[in-house]
Design a protein around this motif. Structure first.
Motif, short mmCIF file in Angstrom:
data_model
loop_
_atom_site.label_atom_id
_atom_site.label_comp_id
_atom_site.label_asym_id
_atom_site.label_seq_id
_atom_site.Cartn_x
_atom_site.Cartn_y
_atom_site.Cartn_z
N TYR A 1 0.84 -1.21 0.00
CA TYR A 1 0.00 0.00 0.00
C TYR A 1 0.87 1.25 0.00
CZ TYR A 1 -3.75 3.11 1.59
OH TYR A 1 -4.65 4.12 1.70
N PHE B 1 3.13 1.44 -3.19
CA PHE B 1 2.39 1.88 -4.37
C PHE B 1 2.01 3.36 -4.25
CE2 PHE B 1 -1.57 2.86 -6.51
CZ PHE B 1 -1.16 2.69 -7.81
N MET C 1 2.86 5.96 -7.02
CA MET C 1 1.83 6.58 -7.83
C MET C 1 1.89 8.10 -7.76
SD MET C 1 -2.27 6.40 -7.86
CE MET C 1 -2.27 7.67 -6.63
N TRP D 1 4.81 9.16 -9.88
CA TRP D 1 4.50 8.89 -11.29
C TRP D 1 3.51 9.93 -11.82
CZ3 TRP D 1 -0.40 7.44 -13.13
CH2 TRP D 1 -0.45 7.02 -14.47
N TYR D 2 2.49 10.23 -11.02
CA TYR D 2 1.45 11.14 -11.48
C TYR D 2 1.94 12.57 -11.61
CZ TYR D 2 -3.45 10.88 -12.64
OH TYR D 2 -4.61 10.78 -13.33
N ASN E 1 5.05 13.55 -11.86
CA ASN E 1 6.04 13.60 -12.94
C ASN E 1 7.01 14.77 -12.79
OD1 ASN E 1 7.08 12.35 -15.08
ND2 ASN E 1 5.57 13.04 -16.58
N LEU F 1 -1.33 -14.04 -1.63
CA LEU F 1 -2.21 -15.17 -1.92
C LEU F 1 -1.83 -16.38 -1.06
CD1 LEU F 1 -2.36 -14.80 -5.79
CD2 LEU F 1 -4.15 -14.24 -4.14
N SER G 1 -2.34 15.07 -17.67
CA SER G 1 -0.90 15.26 -17.49
C SER G 1 -0.08 14.38 -18.43
CB SER G 1 -0.48 15.06 -16.04
OG SER G 1 -0.66 13.74 -15.62
N LYS H 1 -0.47 11.55 -19.68
CA LYS H 1 -0.38 10.10 -19.49
C LYS H 1 -1.13 9.38 -20.59
CE LYS H 1 1.59 10.14 -15.31
NZ LYS H 1 2.14 11.50 -15.38
N PRO I 1 -1.13 2.39 -13.37
CA PRO I 1 -0.98 2.94 -12.03
C PRO I 1 -2.16 3.80 -11.59
CG PRO I 1 1.07 3.14 -13.23
CD PRO I 1 0.05 2.66 -14.22
#
Lengths: 437, 206
Positions: A284, A287, A291, A294-295, A297, A330, B116, B118, B124
């Protein structure tokens, strides 16, 4: 089932004392520590297996942090039980206390970094340690780091390091000694005192672990920053700590100790903690950190992840995603996998292996210096397609086995001097009766 | 209500039932969870199938004492969770699609937005929704199937007729063996229940 309450637990010496076989294992662990650390240092320092000083010191940092996170996870378990006044966990608390008690001497394993510093080569690891050299070599990065030198400077770095080790030593020592002294007196006030100090301990633990992660790992790439990094490192502590606790407890029961004290109910709950913190919460946080970067940038931030995507690191990142999250998620989701000592122990060993992979992934990659000059990702990926992870270099394993050997020997030594359970804890009986629904 | 004596009483005639009433079963009352647990183990070993324990609070270990089988619920919850993940992925993939995609099977033009820079298909960005729908589907499936498996909601139950049974929600523990159980014989079962050392045994009409 359902009859734990009908017969009293066997508190005879045989049952709650460290089995003699474990003492033999302690000698092996000590030998592994000496051979691993000594051999790893000799081989790594001379570069016999083709490691440069940068790799060697990073490998040692990984090994040190592997041992440290095991112990910090133990401390986390102990104070959380007092913080929540948990009853179920009393029967399995002593191994965690003994594991955390290693924090009293773990600073010794940090001394090599002080030596590195005194040799004037600290920038092998932490480039900000020598700003003049960095300015000459990479003025762009130096420009980014300059404003941070109020925090990232050698003096303050060492003041903080001493503070972390002092905090951990005092806290682990407090919980260990209090708990052991209760074995004699059975005084309920000792429990109350530990509960009272558990709350400030949580604050000190959170801050020290967060800043240690900033100092020792995040500042390896000083231009980069992530406010989530401390939490991510804490997840690593939980993974390593719970997995080690599980292995100690399973091994003790295998050797015939703790009969009628530790049951599958306790295994299941320790398994739940490892599953929740070490697998799910880790993913969690990992990520979430990925994220957001990444978003958004932002070039200062993305470089860190790009370095973990090029060449051999791309596969490595996916191996981490599947090995540290998908497969164990799992594999251990079923209650029966957590209740059976064998499958739980296998899960714990698996998690320890991938905790090492996680630390390796955090520490070993270096952000390419010319990353800012690349026109696009494809160009970067092509240029660094041959980047090797050097994961299988024996130096890595010698060093980490050495540190683990030292921690295991320390834990066994501590356990051999005390009872294996806090037998006079006021909630001990409750812990024996404990059942999951 | 039934007005005739049922088959059960016809074939097992040791204890004549009052006319106009059909036997639901027998209840035995116990004072402590320990007594109940011991009695439940004997009921289990005696081979009864249609019987149950009624307690004012959850009693640890009673599942084992009753010999209850493992529930299938976790598998359904897991399936529901996996469905949630898939549905969330497909939902986002469809709504972000520019044009016909072979995997879509149908011609779809969604509502693609350039966010943005993407790509439209950005895994993601999908993961938070996939995570949330996994939890939503599992939680709803878990609660709903738990109700379904337990036969809830159930507004009426024959045991409500017994005044004695009211204490099941306060301070007494009950075992109820239903008359439809193949091993049920009114007199023999009553004797069996008496050997369990209960406070009382009572017949309950349907």
């Amino acid at each position: 089932m359902g009859h734990a309450s009908t017969h009293a637990a066997d508190l005879g010496t045989q049952n709650i004392q460290l089995p003699a076989m474990a003492l033999g294992f302690r000698k092996i662990a000590l030998a592994v520590a000496v051979v691993g650390l000594g051999g790893g240092a000799a081989v790594g320092y001379t570069g016999a297996f083709g490691t440069d000083p940068g790799h060697f010191w990073r490998a040692y940092l990984i090994a040190f942090l592997f041992g440290l996170t095991m112990c910090l996870g133990g401390l986390f378990f102990v104070f959380v039980q007092h913080l929540t006044r948990a009853g179920w966990s009393v029967a399995v608390r002593r191994p965690a206390e003994a594991l955390a008690a290693n924090l009293r001497w773990i600073w010794i394993l940090f001394v090599p970094f002080a030596v590195l510093w005194m040799m004037g080569k600290a920038n092998t690891l932490w480039v900000w340690a020598d700003m003049n050299a960095l300015r000459a070599e990479n003025p762009v990065e130096a420009g980014l780091i300059d404003p941070k030198t109020a925090f990232l400077n050698p003096t303050f770095f060492w003041i903080r390091a001493v503070a972390y080790f002092a905090i951990w030593a005092v806290l682990s020592s407090f919980f260990f000694r209090s708990s052991v002294s209760q074995d004699e007196s059975g005084d309920i006030k000792i429990s109350e005192r530990m509960q009272k100090f558990a709350a400030p301990t949580a604050i000190l633990f959170g801050l020290s672990v967060t800043f240690a992660a900033f100092d020792w790992i995040m500042s390896l790439s000083p231009a980069w920053f992530s406010t989530m990094f401390g939490v991510y490192f804490f997840c690593g502590c939980a993974t390593a700590g719970f997995a080690t606790m599980i292995l100690i407890t399973v091994r003790l029961t295998q050797l015939g100790a703790l009969k009628g004290i530790v049951s599958r109910e306790h295994f299941q709950d320790m398994g739940k903690l490892m599953w929740a913190f070490g697998i799910v919460f880790w993913a969690y946080i990992g990520f979430s950190q990925y994220m957001l970067i990444w978003y958004a940038n932002v070039p200062e931030e993305t470089g860190w992840f790009l370095a973990r995507q090029v060449g051999g690191w791309g596969f490595f990142s996916f191996a981490l995603l599947f090995g540290h999250f998908v497969f164990p998620f799992l594999g251990l989701i079923s209650k029966w996998m957590k209740r059976a000592p064998l499958t739980l122990a296998l899960g714990a060993v698996w998690m320890l292996c991938f905790h090492y992979v996680d630390l390796y992934w955090l520490i070993m990659p270096e952000i390419p210096h010319d990353i800012g000059e690349m026109k696009n990702y494809g160009e970067l990926a092509t240029k660094y397609a041959d980047t090797a992870t050097h994961f299988t270099n024996p130096v890595n394993f010698m060093l980490v086995l050495g540190v683990v050997g030292a921690v295991v020997a320390g834990t066994i030594g501590t356990l051999s001097r005390v009872a294996l359970v806090p037998k006079k804890d006021p909630r001990f009986a409750e812990s024996l009766r404990f059942e999951n629904m | 209500m039934a007005t005739t004596v049922t088959n059960i009483s016809d074939t097992k005639t040791e204890q004549p039932m009052p006319q106009g009433a059909k036997l639901y079963g027998l209840i035995a009352e116990f004072e402590t969870p320990g007594d109940l647990m011991a009695a439940a183990e004997k009921c289990r070993d005696a081979g009864y199938k249609y019987w149950d324990c009624h307690t004012p609070f959850p009693v640890h270990g009673l599942d084992g004492a009753m010999g209850l089988k493992r529930t299938w619920l976790p598998w359904f919850v897991f399936g529901a969770g996996a469905t949630g993940t898939t549905v969330a992925f497909l939902l986002q993939a469809f709504t972000n699609s520019w044009d016909l995609h072979i995997w879509a099977g149908v011609w779809v033009t969604g509502y693609p937005f350039l966010i943005s820079g993407k790509p439209a298909m950005s895994l993601p960005a999908f993961i938070p929704v996939m995570f949330e729908l996994t939890i939503l589907f599992s939680a709803l499936a878990c609660v709903k199937l738990m109700f379904l498996f337990n036969g809830l909601p159930q507004l009426y139950h024959p045991l409500f007729k017994s005044n004695r049974f009211r204490r099941a929600s306060n301070d007494r523990f009950f075992i109820a063996i239903e008359a439809r159980d193949p091993k049920f014989l009114p007199k023999a079962t009553e004797q069996f229940l008496r050997t369990l050392d209960p406070v009382a045994v009572e017949a309950v009409e349907d």
